[in-house]
Enzyme design. Structure first.
Site, PDB file in Angstrom:
ATOM      1  N   HIS A 109     -26.501  -1.092 -58.615  1.00  0.00           N
ATOM      2  CA  HIS A 109     -26.546   0.158 -57.850  1.00  0.00           C
ATOM      3  C   HIS A 109     -27.865   0.871 -58.099  1.00  0.00           C
ATOM      4  O   HIS A 109     -28.510   0.681 -59.124  1.00  0.00           O
ATOM      5  CB  HIS A 109     -25.325   1.027 -58.148  1.00  0.00           C
ATOM      6  CG  HIS A 109     -25.367   1.838 -59.396  1.00  0.00           C
ATOM      7  ND1 HIS A 109     -25.856   3.129 -59.446  1.00  0.00           N
ATOM      8  CD2 HIS A 109     -24.940   1.572 -60.656  1.00  0.00           C
ATOM      9  CE1 HIS A 109     -25.718   3.609 -60.665  1.00  0.00           C
ATOM     10  NE2 HIS A 109     -25.174   2.685 -61.432  1.00  0.00           N
TER      11      HIS A 109
ATOM     12  N   ASP B 158     -29.756   3.974 -66.475  1.00  0.00           N
ATOM     13  CA  ASP B 158     -28.637   3.862 -65.545  1.00  0.00           C
ATOM     14  C   ASP B 158     -29.012   4.485 -64.220  1.00  0.00           C
ATOM     15  O   ASP B 158     -29.054   5.712 -64.083  1.00  0.00           O
ATOM     16  CB  ASP B 158     -27.423   4.575 -66.147  1.00  0.00           C
ATOM     17  CG  ASP B 158     -26.182   4.469 -65.288  1.00  0.00           C
ATOM     18  OD1 ASP B 158     -26.181   3.695 -64.313  1.00  0.00           O
ATOM     19  OD2 ASP B 158     -25.194   5.159 -65.596  1.00  0.00           O
TER      20      ASP B 158
ATOM     21  N   GLU C 235     -22.657   4.540 -56.375  1.00  0.00           N
ATOM     22  CA  GLU C 235     -21.801   3.995 -57.437  1.00  0.00           C
ATOM     23  C   GLU C 235     -21.322   5.097 -58.353  1.00  0.00           C
ATOM     24  O   GLU C 235     -20.169   5.092 -58.814  1.00  0.00           O
ATOM     25  CB  GLU C 235     -22.582   2.949 -58.243  1.00  0.00           C
ATOM     26  CG  GLU C 235     -21.750   2.200 -59.286  1.00  0.00           C
ATOM     27  CD  GLU C 235     -21.761   2.853 -60.665  1.00  0.00           C
ATOM     28  OE1 GLU C 235     -21.108   2.313 -61.571  1.00  0.00           O
ATOM     29  OE2 GLU C 235     -22.415   3.910 -60.846  1.00  0.00           O
ATOM     30  N   GLU C 236     -22.193   6.072 -58.623  1.00  0.00           N
ATOM     31  CA  GLU C 236     -21.858   7.115 -59.587  1.00  0.00           C
ATOM     32  C   GLU C 236     -20.689   7.977 -59.127  1.00  0.00           C
ATOM     33  O   GLU C 236     -19.980   8.560 -59.949  1.00  0.00           O
ATOM     34  CB  GLU C 236     -23.080   7.999 -59.861  1.00  0.00           C
ATOM     35  CG  GLU C 236     -24.265   7.289 -60.484  1.00  0.00           C
ATOM     36  CD  GLU C 236     -24.012   6.819 -61.915  1.00  0.00           C
ATOM     37  OE1 GLU C 236     -22.870   6.952 -62.403  1.00  0.00           O
ATOM     38  OE2 GLU C 236     -24.953   6.313 -62.538  1.00  0.00           O
TER      39      GLU C 236
ATOM     40  N   ASP D 189     -25.732  -3.325 -64.066  1.00  0.00           N
ATOM     41  CA  ASP D 189     -25.808  -1.886 -63.834  1.00  0.00           C
ATOM     42  C   ASP D 189     -26.944  -1.372 -64.710  1.00  0.00           C
ATOM     43  O   ASP D 189     -28.106  -1.396 -64.331  1.00  0.00           O
ATOM     44  CB  ASP D 189     -24.456  -1.265 -64.202  1.00  0.00           C
ATOM     45  CG  ASP D 189     -24.341   0.200 -63.829  1.00  0.00           C
ATOM     46  OD1 ASP D 189     -25.308   0.937 -64.059  1.00  0.00           O
ATOM     47  OD2 ASP D 189     -23.288   0.619 -63.337  1.00  0.00           O
TER      48      ASP D 189
ATOM     49  N   HIS E  25     -26.556   9.649 -68.435  1.00  0.00           N
ATOM     50  CA  HIS E  25     -26.243  10.615 -67.379  1.00  0.00           C
ATOM     51  C   HIS E  25     -26.844  11.998 -67.629  1.00  0.00           C
ATOM     52  O   HIS E  25     -26.307  13.005 -67.158  1.00  0.00           O
ATOM     53  CB  HIS E  25     -24.720  10.742 -67.193  1.00  0.00           C
ATOM     54  CG  HIS E  25     -24.116   9.611 -66.423  1.00  0.00           C
ATOM     55  ND1 HIS E  25     -22.801   9.624 -66.005  1.00  0.00           N
ATOM     56  CD2 HIS E  25     -24.626   8.417 -66.010  1.00  0.00           C
ATOM     57  CE1 HIS E  25     -22.529   8.494 -65.357  1.00  0.00           C
ATOM     58  NE2 HIS E  25     -23.635   7.746 -65.350  1.00  0.00           N
TER      59      HIS E  25
END
Length: 707
Positions: free
Chosen positions: A368, A378, A415-416, A444, A530
């Site tokens: 993603h 990420d 995706e998140e 990922d 994140h």
């Protein structure tokens, strides 16, 4: 299930009986064959000896480029790029142009969520008349080259959190698990109508919010505790170390479902039926309460104002943190959240290398592209690895390589938010994938540090071990990745793909396609996960200095794709599956002692699978020997039939009806835990039935057998 249907799929079909030919025709055929043989002998005698077939695996490995991976990661992470924004659309076009093969973009209209307004303040006796208002802002760091771009980041929030205002006493709920709220109830701590304060570290934010609501909380506040994310007391945070700065916040999505919330169980195709936004936001997969993520700095201030009994030792923080107490109060949190839950366009990107001999068989690679902020780990460490891999394939094409089977590169969007882009594509193309997909290979987060951590469906275990033996360890050039993998675990350690952590979910758990996921390092849970600090500087200094791990990840990923796309016989070994299922069943049986439930039907099915896997392995060996000795053509129908059985065996572990109460999840062996979306449950349907029986605890609930 009454039997493991994979066993019947692996068993060879009875060969059809050949029709007799007329005798005169046989004589003619014999003469023709003799003349043809003479012609071939003359042809090969007169032409030069053929060049040896190129070793494309060795060529692929020789083309790895640290600089290429680093350059792509830098370009992808110049700006924050949340799904549905112009910045993320620009990354889609960047990936499309960089993949070097015929590529296209497929859009979907889906429900996404963005913050409009957030506020949080703390008041408590003894703190003065004025409440403390929290800034809810992540600070840029000393020498931050992305300070200007940081202003473009979406403010810290939880996607799909309910809009509303709550003013209530705070209760500390540890990791926000079911057992944590049960402990509070046992201690007489009332959560109803309160604001639950919980920390990351065991389950993900969507499950914390769900559990808080189930316990009666009016709102939830979740933070990154320095115990897990801040390093040792006195240790400097990023940019001086890998640890999360005190103002760092881990954002995320609170949606517990998969895909577009307005099209549950079906694809978000143009013109399709869909729920209204209001209907989608009222489903049980939504949090239904306001919630906010906050920094460790803000959480420590809240902890300092909470009273009540001292929390147990296992609930405490780092030694320099205040003493954590359970509450409720006297700390009062005033929380307001207003969100914009709106339909938006996302963009999946696809690039295709068509297969030469079996273009209707697909080996699919996916990563993603969307990120909550800069996304250096990420997900764009994986995106950079995929582009670097694809460009190696492009260079190989120029030297004559073409795969036997079709290779598809996928760059997923959103995706998140809930694995949205990949889920919509799988739902829309499930019939085609069911008949044509050989395997799905996902990355990922490709790199967050040292150490190799793969997840697979078991038939891929043997192939992955073979490949890691020829890939140099990026952190020790004197050994292979396999060597370091063994040294760190004693034996190869495989995780399984039952959780909802990434885009393999739709492929494995919904469509029953053999799959793999790779990461170097800890995976989700690394300190800057994140947060605003997951940027190129963090990666360059702490995640992968020198970008050797990126290249190693791309090498393993690409070699898996090469073998699955090029080998005449698909290199699956289902014996690993049979061995693992037997081990799972023994654990299950031990947990059922004293009940009327029997595991005998499961053992019988596993025995059938083991027998069928042995026959399939023997047939693979026999056909490979015939290929080597030229007794068999590589396009033989025998090979095609065996490959189809190997492909379809994983589908046989799925149920059309799905798991009770989790109907989208079709896989009967691996699925997400009801308590933790990021945890793999083995035999998820059985696990749910056992949990239900234990809850009711009647003799009737335990009557039955596992089939």
């Amino acid at each position: 299930m009454s039997r493991l249907d994979a066993a019947s799929l692996l068993a060879p079909a009875w060969p059809p009986r050949a029709k007799p030919r007329p005798r005169g025709r046989l004589l003619c055929l014999g003469l023709s064959a003799t003349l043809a043989s003479l012609s071939l002998l003359l042809f090969f005698a007169l032409r030069p000896a053929p060049s040896p077939a190129p070793n494309y695996g060795a060529l692929f490995l020789s083309l790895g480029s640290n600089d290429t991976a680093a350059a792509h990661l830098r370009a992808l992470t110049l700006h924050p790029h949340v799904a549905g924004t112009r910045a993320n659309s620009l990354t889609a076009h960047y990936v499309r142009d960089a993949l070097s093969f015929p590529a296209h973009v497929t859009p979907y209209s889906v429900l996404l969520s963005y913050p409009v307004h957030r506020s949080l303040s703390l008041s408590a006796p003894g703190r003065g008349a004025a409440a403390t208002s929290f800034a809810l802002r992540q600070e840029t760091y000393r020498g931050d080259p992305y300070a200007a771009a940081a202003a473009e980041a979406v403010p810290t929030f939880y996607a799909y959190a309910a809009s509303g205002s709550v003013s209530a006493e705070a209760v500390y709920a540890n990791y926000g698990r079911e057992e944590d709220f049960a402990y509070l109830a046992a201690r007489g701590v009332d959560v109803a109508g309160k604001v639950a304060l919980a920390r990351y570290g065991r389950i993900h934010c969507e499950d914390i919010a769900h559990n808080a609501r189930a316990a009666g909380a009016a709102a939830a506040v979740v933070y990154t505790d320095p115990l897990q994310y801040g390093g040792a007391p006195g240790e400097a945070p990023f940019p001086d170390s890998r640890w999360l700065p005190p103002s760092g916040v881990q954002v995320g999505s609170l949606f517990r479902g998969v895909g577009d919330p307005t099209t549950p169980m079906w694809a978000s195709s143009e013109g399709c039926e869909r729920l209204s936004v209001e209907e989608a936001m009222r489903t049980d997969d939504m949090p239904l309460i306001p919630a906010l993520p906050v920094s460790a700095r803000d959480a420590m201030e809240i902890h300092g104002a909470i009273g009540g009994a001292v929390a147990p030792a296992g609930w405490q923080g780092r030694e320099d943190s205040p003493v954590y107490r359970l509450g409720p109060g006297p700390a009062v949190l005033n929380l307001t959240y207003l969100g914009n839950d709106t339909m938006a366009t996302i963009e999946n990107v696809f690039a295709v290398i068509e297969g030469a001999e079996e273009p209707d068989r697909y080996v699919i690679l996916g990563n993603h592209r969307d990120a909550w902020t800069f996304g250096a780990s990420d997900p764009n460490s994986g995106t950079a690895a995929m582009i670097e891999l694809a460009q190696r394939f492009s260079m190989m094409q120029k030297q004559g390589w073409r795969p036997r089977r079709t290779v598809i590169f996928c760059s997923w969007d959103a995706e998140e938010y809930g694995l949205t882009g990949s889920t919509e594509w799988v739902e829309e193309n499930q019939e085609m994938l069911s008949s044509r997909a050989v395997a799905y290979l996902n990355i990922d987060v490709s790199v967050v540090g040292p150490g190799f951590l793969p997840s697979t469906t078991p038939q891929l275990d043997e192939l992955l071990q073979e490949i890691t033996k020829v890939i140099q360890d990026p952190d020790n050039s004197s050994q292979s990745v396999y060597d370091s993998w063994i040294k760190s675990n004693g034996s190869p350690k495989f995780l399984r793909l039952g959780d909802g952590g990434s885009d393999y979910s739709a492929f494995v758990q919904h469509a029953g396609i053999p799959s793999m996921n790779l990461v170097f390092g800890e995976g989700p849970g690394y300190p800057v996960y994140h947060s605003l600090y997951d940027d190129y500087v963090w990666m360059e200094n702490f995640g992968d200095p020198g970008f050797r791990r990126h290249v190693a990840a791309a090498s393993i990923w690409g070699m898996m794709a090469l073998r699955l796309a090029n080998d005449e016989i698909i290199p699956f070994n289902y014996m690993s599956y049979a061995i693992e299922l037997e081990a799972y069943t023994k654990v299950l049986e031990n947990g059922l002692k004293g009940t009327a439930v029997t595991c005998s039907p499961l053992y019988n099915s596993i025995r059938d699978l083991r027998t069928a896997a042995t026959k399939a392995n023997n047939q693979q060996k026999e056909l490979r020997e015939q290929l080597l000795s030229k007794q068999l053509n590589k396009d033989s129908m025998k090979i095609r039939q065996l490959n189809d059985r190997l492909m379809q065996a994983e589908r046989a572990f799925t149920s059309r009806e799905g798991i009770v109460k989790q109907e989208w999840f079709k896989h009967l062996v691996y699925g997400p835990s009801e308590q933790n979306d990021w945890d793999t449950a083995v035999y998820p349907g059985i696990a749910n039935a056992i949990a239900s029986a234990r809850s009711s605890n009647t003799s009737e609930s335990w009557n039955g057998r596992l089939t």
